[in-house]
Design a protein around this motif. Structure first.
Motif, PDB file in Angstrom:
ATOM      1  N   MET A 176       0.792  -1.226   0.000  1.00 30.10           N
ATOM      2  CA  MET A 176       0.000   0.000   0.000  1.00 30.10           C
ATOM      3  C   MET A 176       0.823   1.275   0.000  1.00 30.10           C
ATOM      4  O   MET A 176       0.362   2.319  -0.415  1.00 30.10           O
ATOM      5  CB  MET A 176      -0.961   0.011   1.204  1.00 30.10           C
ATOM      6  N   LEU A 177       2.042   1.201   0.502  1.00 27.08           N
ATOM      7  CA  LEU A 177       2.878   2.405   0.552  1.00 27.08           C
ATOM      8  C   LEU A 177       4.012   2.284  -0.432  1.00 27.08           C
ATOM      9  O   LEU A 177       4.923   1.489  -0.255  1.00 27.08           O
ATOM     10  CB  LEU A 177       3.463   2.582   1.949  1.00 27.08           C
ATOM     11  N   SER A 191       5.290   5.414  -1.983  1.00 30.71           N
ATOM     12  CA  SER A 191       5.782   6.747  -2.356  1.00 30.71           C
ATOM     13  C   SER A 191       7.234   6.951  -1.938  1.00 30.71           C
ATOM     14  O   SER A 191       7.699   6.335  -0.979  1.00 30.71           O
ATOM     15  CB  SER A 191       4.899   7.822  -1.734  1.00 30.71           C
ATOM     16  N   GLY A 233      10.448   8.658  -0.281  1.00 21.94           N
ATOM     17  CA  GLY A 233      10.565   9.342   0.996  1.00 21.94           C
ATOM     18  C   GLY A 233      10.265   8.434   2.178  1.00 21.94           C
ATOM     19  O   GLY A 233      10.594   8.747   3.305  1.00 21.94           O
ATOM     20  N   LEU A 234       9.627   7.311   1.910  1.00 19.04           N
ATOM     21  CA  LEU A 234       9.406   6.377   3.009  1.00 19.04           C
ATOM     22  C   LEU A 234      10.590   5.435   3.009  1.00 19.04           C
ATOM     23  O   LEU A 234      10.756   4.627   2.099  1.00 19.04           O
ATOM     24  CB  LEU A 234       8.079   5.640   2.811  1.00 19.04           C
ATOM     25  N   SER A 235      11.409   5.546   4.008  1.00 19.70           N
ATOM     26  CA  SER A 235      12.721   4.906   3.975  1.00 19.70           C
ATOM     27  C   SER A 235      12.685   3.387   3.849  1.00 19.70           C
ATOM     28  O   SER A 235      13.566   2.791   3.293  1.00 19.70           O
ATOM     29  CB  SER A 235      13.531   5.307   5.208  1.00 19.70           C
ATOM     30  N   LYS A 236      11.659   2.785   4.370  1.00 21.64           N
ATOM     31  CA  LYS A 236      11.542   1.335   4.167  1.00 21.64           C
ATOM     32  C   LYS A 236      10.229   1.081   3.442  1.00 21.64           C
ATOM     33  O   LYS A 236       9.199   1.549   3.865  1.00 21.64           O
ATOM     34  CB  LYS A 236      11.488   0.617   5.521  1.00 21.64           C
ATOM     35  N   PHE A 293       6.948  -0.673   2.608  1.00 18.54           N
ATOM     36  CA  PHE A 293       6.029  -1.450   3.418  1.00 18.54           C
ATOM     37  C   PHE A 293       5.805  -2.757   2.687  1.00 18.54           C
ATOM     38  O   PHE A 293       5.088  -2.805   1.703  1.00 18.54           O
ATOM     39  CB  PHE A 293       4.740  -0.634   3.536  1.00 18.54           C
ATOM     40  N   SER A 314      -0.520  -2.084  -5.796  1.00 20.19           N
ATOM     41  CA  SER A 314      -0.599  -1.186  -4.642  1.00 20.19           C
ATOM     42  C   SER A 314      -2.021  -0.694  -4.408  1.00 20.19           C
ATOM     43  O   SER A 314      -2.235   0.372  -3.846  1.00 20.19           O
ATOM     44  CB  SER A 314       0.335   0.010  -4.853  1.00 20.19           C
ATOM     45  N   PRO A 370      12.082  13.973   0.105  1.00 19.43           N
ATOM     46  CA  PRO A 370      12.705  12.703  -0.298  1.00 19.43           C
ATOM     47  C   PRO A 370      14.047  12.950  -0.996  1.00 19.43           C
ATOM     48  O   PRO A 370      14.395  14.095  -1.271  1.00 19.43           O
ATOM     49  CB  PRO A 370      11.698  12.115  -1.285  1.00 19.43           C
ATOM     50  N   GLU A 371      14.798  11.913  -1.281  1.00 21.69           N
ATOM     51  CA  GLU A 371      16.097  11.980  -1.982  1.00 21.69           C
ATOM     52  C   GLU A 371      17.193  12.613  -1.131  1.00 21.69           C
ATOM     53  O   GLU A 371      18.241  12.057  -0.919  1.00 21.69           O
ATOM     54  CB  GLU A 371      16.008  12.752  -3.309  1.00 21.69           C
ATOM     55  N   LYS A 403       5.596   8.482   8.452  1.00 22.22           N
ATOM     56  CA  LYS A 403       6.354   7.688   9.423  1.00 22.22           C
ATOM     57  C   LYS A 403       7.240   8.660  10.188  1.00 22.22           C
ATOM     58  O   LYS A 403       7.557   9.743   9.702  1.00 22.22           O
ATOM     59  CB  LYS A 403       7.254   6.705   8.672  1.00 22.22           C
ATOM     60  N   GLU A 461      10.943   9.088  12.344  1.00 24.52           N
ATOM     61  CA  GLU A 461      12.253   8.486  12.555  1.00 24.52           C
ATOM     62  C   GLU A 461      13.030   9.304  13.564  1.00 24.52           C
ATOM     63  O   GLU A 461      12.687  10.442  13.844  1.00 24.52           O
ATOM     64  CB  GLU A 461      13.028   8.475  11.228  1.00 24.52           C
ATOM     65  N   THR A 507       8.745  11.535   7.833  1.00 29.69           N
ATOM     66  CA  THR A 507       9.032  11.349   6.414  1.00 29.69           C
ATOM     67  C   THR A 507       8.066  12.256   5.656  1.00 29.69           C
ATOM     68  O   THR A 507       7.076  12.697   6.227  1.00 29.69           O
ATOM     69  CB  THR A 507       8.751   9.900   5.989  1.00 29.69           C
ATOM     70  N   PRO A 508       8.346  12.560   4.385  1.00 32.30           N
ATOM     71  CA  PRO A 508       7.351  13.310   3.622  1.00 32.30           C
ATOM     72  C   PRO A 508       6.055  12.502   3.611  1.00 32.30           C
ATOM     73  O   PRO A 508       6.094  11.286   3.428  1.00 32.30           O
ATOM     74  CB  PRO A 508       7.955  13.378   2.211  1.00 32.30           C
ATOM     75  N   ALA A 543       2.630  10.602   2.625  1.00 29.76           N
ATOM     76  CA  ALA A 543       2.105   9.951   1.425  1.00 29.76           C
ATOM     77  C   ALA A 543       0.594  10.126   1.440  1.00 29.76           C
ATOM     78  O   ALA A 543      -0.039   9.909   2.460  1.00 29.76           O
ATOM     79  CB  ALA A 543       2.452   8.465   1.444  1.00 29.76           C
ATOM     80  N   MET A 545      -2.858   8.784   0.046  1.00 31.45           N
ATOM     81  CA  MET A 545      -3.403   7.594  -0.620  1.00 31.45           C
ATOM     82  C   MET A 545      -4.907   7.677  -0.766  1.00 31.45           C
ATOM     83  O   MET A 545      -5.588   8.219   0.103  1.00 31.45           O
ATOM     84  CB  MET A 545      -3.116   6.367   0.225  1.00 31.45           C
ATOM     85  N   ILE A 569      -2.458  -0.774   6.626  1.00 33.84           N
ATOM     86  CA  ILE A 569      -1.113  -0.244   6.821  1.00 33.84           C
ATOM     87  C   ILE A 569      -0.778  -0.159   8.296  1.00 33.84           C
ATOM     88  O   ILE A 569       0.270  -0.609   8.739  1.00 33.84           O
ATOM     89  CB  ILE A 569      -0.976   1.160   6.200  1.00 33.84           C
TER      90      ILE A 569
END
Lengths: 161, 118, 201
Positions: free
Chosen positions: A96-97, A99, A101-104, A106, A135, B56-57, C71, C73, C141-142, C144, C146, C156
């Motif tokens: 589902m995730l 995008s 920027g989400l470091s891990k 899902f 997704s 991001p990035e 999220k 961190e 985090t930026p 998302a 949905m 999720i």
């Protein structure tokens, strides 16, 4: 007059009632495992949530793929189904995730699919068709009357798979 | 005419801020993350950078340091929702000239730019 | 999960409610400031509800729902999600962008971006407060954005934290702009770790 039987998170429903439709609404990362015995007309649906227990809690819960599949077959067999005859289809397991920027990422969806394939293979059960990954969420329906199984995604029509 | 580099991953905000600044007579260039900001800085040498942090990035604090490594005189103003004390300190220590917390007042941003451009 | 229950005391819920309300009000004021239009927020009710009851309250498990997810961190790892029915999201976008209500009918890139920023400002405000009160730095985090079936979106949180039996905070916020007003429900679903970190301060 058809009645929908909702199958929530970690639940199993087994039915021989021709007027019933077993439904798992909005499977995201969850996996729906559907089974049908065409001779006895018995349908079963499992709504699995996780591949395996996270931290030792609820070890016997059917929200875990392995436990859920075992319990599903157990219940269907107790009603007279024959395991070797079961037609199995699976759906769900989306990530589902996705995008940036989400470091891990899902990846529960992917892991659920992998565990499902592994468990079914260990039991030498063949999967006839699958609609998994991607997704987007899916609603999974089993029509007890004839064992027809369908999925529906948001904004789209219900399709047989 | 002073050139401002607006860095934010939210397109909505880049457009809003650009409109605001162009209306005040500035020239505006945009970047949607820290890495693109660094490239844009090197290529176009803006007078001031308005830098978001959560992107991001490459995040804004890293981009701040990278830009200063390329040009020690770079004028970077942080423009972010992340107003924690430790973050403000880190930004200033790393060389940011100002730190504006979102949601921002228009006058605060314009005032900060005028102070740096003189 | 009994530790979680004992931390979700009335006092803590009140605190969470207070900072969540302020987070939303703060975010909206910001948009008003940037738009030059008056946009006020009245946050009326706040209560704890079971995560699994959310689909029923939003309409149904298949209903088209918008979620702004982020999220965290750093010193505190966790997740937060703002959840609302699609139509409400359209109305919210109209207000943020200063358009007449009913203008937005599809969430394209720009519209999602506006929601992303709302989530960023609201969520970060909450995290800033937690950080300042625990002394731990926490970065989001930026977000998302949905759009999907309600039940799929809730997967999720449920799958990651394994907390389907837990309760989350539901806030009712009324956004007013001139003669127009729209009521949105915000669900604040902090990860148990975030709550535990706060409780451990």
């Amino acid at each position: 007059m058809e009645t929908s039987v909702g199958v929530g998170l970690g639940e199993i429903a087994v039915s021989q009632n021709c007027e019933e439709i077993l439904v798992a609404f909005g499977l995201g990362s969850c996996v729906g495992i559907g089974a049908y015995d065409p001779v006895k007309g018995i349908a079963g649906l499992l709504h699995a949530v996780l591949p395996e227990p996270l931290n030792g809690s609820d070890l016997s819960s059917t929200k875990y793929v392995g436990n859920g599949i075992n319990k599903l077959f157990e219940e269907m067999i107790s009603k007279g189904a024959v395991k070797e005859r079961l037609i199995i289809r699976i759906a769900g397991g989306a990530n589902m995730l996705t995008s940036p920027g989400l470091s891990k990422t899902f990846d529960i969806g992917t892991r659920n699919i992998a565990m499902t394939l592994k468990v079914l293979e260990t039991q030498r059960m063949k999967i006839v068709s699958q609609n998994v990954g991607g997704s987007t969420g899916r609603t999974f329906r089993i029509y007890v009357a004839d064992g027809k199984m369908t999925i529906r995604m948001i904004g789209e029509k219900e399709t047989v798979f | 005419m002073a050139k401002i580099l607006v860095v934010d991953d939210a397109e909505f905000l880049r457009v809003r801020i650009s409109k605001m600044l162009v209306g005040d007579g500035y020239e505006v260039i945009e970047a949607e993350n820290g890495l693109l900001a660094l490239n844009a800085y090197k290529a176009q040498k803006p007078d001031v950078v308005l830098m978001d942090i959560t992107m991001p990035e490459m995040d804004g604090l890293t981009a701040l340091r990278e830009i200063l490594a390329v040009d020690s005189g770079a004028k970077v103003i942080m423009l972010t929702a992340l107003g924690q004390e430790s973050v403000v300190l880190e930004a200033i220590k790393s060389g940011a000239k100002d730190f504006i917390v979102k949601p921002f007042e228009r006058d605060r941003v314009v005032g900060a730019l005028q102070k740096l451009i003189g | 999960m009994t530790e979680l229950r004992s931390i979700f005391t009335d006092e803590f819920v009140n605190l969470l409610t207070k900072i969540s309300k302020e987070g939303i009000e703060n975010a909206s004021k910001g948009f008003a400031g940037m738009l030059g239009k008056e946009l006020t927020v009245k946050s009326s009710t706040a209560k704890l509800v079971k995560l699994l009851d959310i689909p029923k309250m939003l309409g149904g498990p298949e209903d088209e729902t918008v979620a702004i997810y982020l999220k965290t961190e750093g010193g505190i790892a966790g997740q937060m999600m703002l959840v609302m029915p699609c139509e409400k999201a359209f109305g919210l976008v109209d207000m943020i962008m200063g358009e007449p209500i009913g203008t937005t009918t599809v969430l394209g890139k720009m519209e999602k971006s506006a929601l992303q920023e709302l989530g960023n400002i609201t969520g970060t405000y909450f995290l800033n407060y937690v950080s300042d009160n625990t002394g731990r730095s926490v970065r989001p985090t930026p977000p998302a954005v949905m759009v999907d079936m309600c039940a799929a979106i809730l997967d999720i949180v449920i799958a990651t934290a394994g907390i389907e039996n837990e309760e989350v905070l539901m806030l009712d916020a009324e956004f007013v702009q001139g003669d127009l007003c729209t009521e949105i429900q915000f669900w604040v679903i902090p990860d148990p770790q975030t709550i535990l970190a706060y409780g451990a301060k």
